[in-house]
Design an enzyme around this catalytic site. Structure first.
Site, PDB file in Angstrom:
ATOM      1  N   THR A  13       0.838  -1.193   0.000  1.00 15.66           N
ATOM      2  CA  THR A  13       0.000   0.000   0.000  1.00 15.66           C
ATOM      3  C   THR A  13       0.877   1.249   0.000  1.00 15.66           C
ATOM      4  OG1 THR A  13      -0.198   0.107   2.437  1.00 15.66           O
ATOM      5  CG2 THR A  13      -1.817  -1.222   1.231  1.00 15.66           C
ATOM      6  N   SER A  15       2.425   2.763  -2.400  1.00 11.42           N
ATOM      7  CA  SER A  15       3.701   2.361  -2.998  1.00 11.42           C
ATOM      8  C   SER A  15       4.048   3.160  -4.249  1.00 11.42           C
ATOM      9  CB  SER A  15       3.684   0.865  -3.315  1.00 11.42           C
ATOM     10  OG  SER A  15       2.501   0.479  -3.988  1.00 11.42           O
ATOM     11  N   THR A  16       3.543   4.377  -4.339  1.00  9.84           N
ATOM     12  CA  THR A  16       3.850   5.204  -5.511  1.00  9.84           C
ATOM     13  C   THR A  16       5.115   6.043  -5.320  1.00  9.84           C
ATOM     14  OG1 THR A  16       2.384   6.963  -4.713  1.00  9.84           O
ATOM     15  CG2 THR A  16       1.436   5.332  -6.212  1.00  9.84           C
ATOM     16  N   GLY A  18       8.648   6.845  -2.215  1.00 13.59           N
ATOM     17  CA  GLY A  18       9.248   6.621  -0.911  1.00 13.59           C
ATOM     18  C   GLY A  18       9.534   5.171  -0.570  1.00 13.59           C
ATOM     19  N   GLY A  20       7.496   2.866   0.176  1.00 12.03           N
ATOM     20  CA  GLY A  20       6.578   1.961  -0.501  1.00 12.03           C
ATOM     21  C   GLY A  20       7.052   1.564  -1.883  1.00 12.03           C
ATOM     22  N   SER A 141       7.199   2.787  13.022  1.00 13.28           N
ATOM     23  CA  SER A 141       8.197   3.866  13.093  1.00 13.28           C
ATOM     24  C   SER A 141       8.881   3.808  14.447  1.00 13.28           C
ATOM     25  CB  SER A 141       7.513   5.216  12.928  1.00 13.28           C
ATOM     26  OG  SER A 141       8.378   6.282  13.273  1.00 13.28           O
ATOM     27  N   TYR A 154       0.647  11.059  15.775  1.00 11.02           N
ATOM     28  CA  TYR A 154       1.335  10.129  14.883  1.00 11.02           C
ATOM     29  C   TYR A 154       1.955   8.977  15.680  1.00 11.02           C
ATOM     30  CZ  TYR A 154       5.031   8.389  11.770  1.00 11.02           C
ATOM     31  OH  TYR A 154       5.871   7.596  11.025  1.00 11.02           O
TER      32      TYR A 154
END
Length: 264
Positions: A13, A15-16, A18, A20, A141, A154
């Site tokens: 997910t 994944s366009t 960075g 991903g 993270s 976050y």
């Protein structure tokens, strides 16, 4: 070590770009058929082109779906009904004073960072258990452990991902399915580059130097003393998805450059 994921389908997910996109590229290099996901068809098409340029023989397709709500998750699972590997990478971040974070923002972070992975895992994990093989990876993270004072909302969602991941690993106990979390530290992704552009321009420094200065001043416990690249983080994710990682499950695996000051 040669990682061979031939015959496996991997859904990554967000994944366009960075982490991903680097993960999708790494999985494709290992032979997996990769499903690229992003919020718009244009971004998905660009990512597929970039992946195919990096891995000319890649088997890749894309699904545009916004995972910030249940409808988006349903659209994705409808377009890609089955997967052997699920990398829950979708997430949002951004610094904000605790006193300025309204309820809607808390809810938005929770929906994207936690519930997207919950919804997709609920769908794909069943099929993995039926086949007695599968990999689910949550991209958490170091902020899950070092809750940042300027991004409490976050950090909370990243801690929640660890709880979901550990619980799902127990659910899959005794099977060939593993569930793990990967915890990146400061990483020089496209999103971080965009966030630092103005600061870098004002200081007359490069984005890379600005990021290194950030790591050394804002994450002084870092042993690496620099940001990781997206490829360095993706290397860990691809390994966790591999057959070689069959005895690693229920784990929180740090790629944080030593930011978390803990020997465990």
């Amino acid at each position: 070590m040669h990682i061979d994921l031939s015959g496996k389908t991997a859904l990554v997910t967000a994944s366009t770009a960075g982490i991903g996109l680097a993960t999708a590229t790494g999985l494709a290099r290992a032979g997996a058929t990769v499903v690229v996901n992003g919020r718009s068809q244009a971004s998905v098409d660009r990512a597929i082109a970039a992946l195919q340029a990096a891995v000319p023989n890649a088997r890749v397709r894309g699904v545009a779906a916004d995972l910030s709500d249940a409808a988006g998750a349903a659209a994705l699972t409808s377009a890609a009904p089955a997967a052997d590997i699920l990398v829950n990478n979708a997430g949002i971040f951004g610094p904000q004073s605790f006193f300025d974070i309204d309820d809607a923002t808390w809810e938005r972070f929770y929906q994207v960072n936690v519930m997207a992975g919950v919804r997709l895992s609920r769908h794909y994990l069943k099929g993995m258990l039926e086949k007695n093989w599968g990999r689910v990876v949550f991209i958490s993270s170091e902020s899950a452990l070092n809750i940042p004072a300027d991004m409490i909302h976050y950090g909370m969602t990243k801690t929640a991902e660890l709880a979901v991941s550990r619980g799902l690993a127990k659910l899959a106990a005794g099977s060939g399915v593993t569930v793990n979390s990967v915890l990146p530290g400061p990483t020089l992704s496209e999103g971080v580059r965009d966030m630092l552009k103005d600061v870098a321009a004002q200081s007359g420094k490069s984005v890379e130097d600005t990021m290194t200065e950030f790591v050394r001043t804002q994450r002084p416990s870092s042993i690496l003393r620099r940001a990781a690249t997206v490829e360095e983080v993706a290397n860990m994710i691809v390994y966790v998805c591999s057959p070689q990682a069959s005895a690693t499950t229920g784990a929180a695996l740090r790629v944080d450059g030593g930011v978390v000051d803990d020997i465990i």
